[in-house]
Design an enzyme around this catalytic site. Structure first.
Site, PDB file in Angstrom:
ATOM      1  N   CYS A   1      22.867  33.056  -7.841  1.00  0.00           N
ATOM      2  CA  CYS A   1      22.754  33.460  -9.107  1.00  0.00           C
ATOM      3  C   CYS A   1      24.088  34.644  -9.208  1.00  0.00           C
ATOM      4  CB  CYS A   1      21.663  34.105  -9.517  1.00  0.00           C
ATOM      5  SG  CYS A   1      21.112  35.616  -8.463  1.00  0.00           S
TER       6      CYS A   1
ATOM      7  N   CYS B   1      14.559  37.569  -6.852  1.00  0.00           N
ATOM      8  CA  CYS B   1      15.064  38.873  -7.391  1.00  0.00           C
ATOM      9  C   CYS B   1      14.459  40.124  -6.692  1.00  0.00           C
ATOM     10  CB  CYS B   1      14.888  38.995  -9.234  1.00  0.00           C
ATOM     11  SG  CYS B   1      15.261  37.466  -9.860  1.00  0.00           S
TER      12      CYS B   1
HETATM   13 FE1  FES Z   1      19.137  36.404  -9.430  1.00  0.00          FE
HETATM   14 FE2  FES Z   1      17.732  37.537 -10.705  1.00  0.00          FE
HETATM   15  S1  FES Z   1      18.710  35.915 -11.065  1.00  0.00           S
HETATM   16  S2  FES Z   1      18.566  38.284  -9.048  1.00  0.00           S
END
Ligand code: FES
Length: 153
Positions: free
Chosen positions: A38, A108
Site C-alpha cells: 500500500c 495497518c
Molecule cells: Fe496500508 Fe493501511 S492501507 S497501512
C-alpha cells in the site's frame, strides 16, 4: 473477536484526533517501517528511561486512516509500560483496543506493531540491551526525509 465490517467509533476518534503525533528530539529509539503493497509508512519514536519504562511515544504516519488510528492507539498503549510489557502490544492488542478493524485493514495494525518493534530494536542496539522475543525489523526502510515531504515541496 467477531468480524468487523466497518470502523468503530474508537477508530474514528483516533483517526480524527490522533494522540501523540509528532517527532521527538533525541529519542531512545526510533523505527520506520513501511508496507510495500500500500506504500504506507510509519515512524515511531520512544523515550525510554533508565528503568526501561517507556516515558513517552510519538509517531508520524504517512498512510491510511486505519494506520493513523492504529499508530495513535499503539503510542497510547506503550506509554508507561516496561519494555517487556510494550512487547505485548501486538497488532491484536491494538485492534482490540480499537474495537476491531475490517479484515482488509488488519495489515495497518501490523504496521503499528512493526513500528514499535523497530523503535525498540533501535533502542536495544544503541544501549546494548537484549529484549526477549525481539527480532531485527524486516520492513525497516531507509531513513530518508523524502518520505515526509509534501509532493511538490
Ligand atoms: Fe496500508 Fe493501511 S492501507 S497501512
Amino acid at each position: 473477536m467477531s468480524q468487523v465490517t466497518e470502523y468503530s467509533e474508537k477508530v474514528m476518534d483516533h483517526f480524527s484526533n490522533p494522540r501523540n503525533v509528532g517527532e521527538m528530539e533525541n529519542p531512545s529509539g526510533v523505527g520506520t517501517v513501511g508496507n510495500a503493497k500500500c506504500g504506507d509508512i510509519m515512524r515511531m519514536y520512544l523515550d525510554i528511561d533508565e528503568n526501561q519504562v517507556v516515558r513517552d511515544a510519538k509517531f508520524k504516519t504517512f498512510g491510511c486512516g486505519a494506520a493513523i488510528a492504529t499508530s495513535s492507539m499503539a503510542t497510547e498503549l506503550v506509554k508507561g509500560k516496561t519494555i517487556a510489557d510494550a512487547m505485548e502490544v501486538t497488532n491484536q492488542a491494538v485492534m482490540e483496543a480499537l474495537g476491531g478493524l475490517p479484515p482488509v485493514k488488519v495489515h495497518c495494525s501490523l504496521l503499528a506493531q512493526e513500528a514499535i518493534h523497530a523503535a525498540l530494536w533501535d533502542y536495544s542496539q544503541k544501549n546494548d540491551v537484549v529484549i526477549e522475543g525481539l527480532k531485527a525489523p524486516v520492513n525497516d526502510i531507509e531513513e530518508t526525509e523524502e518520505y515526509y515531504q509534501t509532493p511538490g515541496e
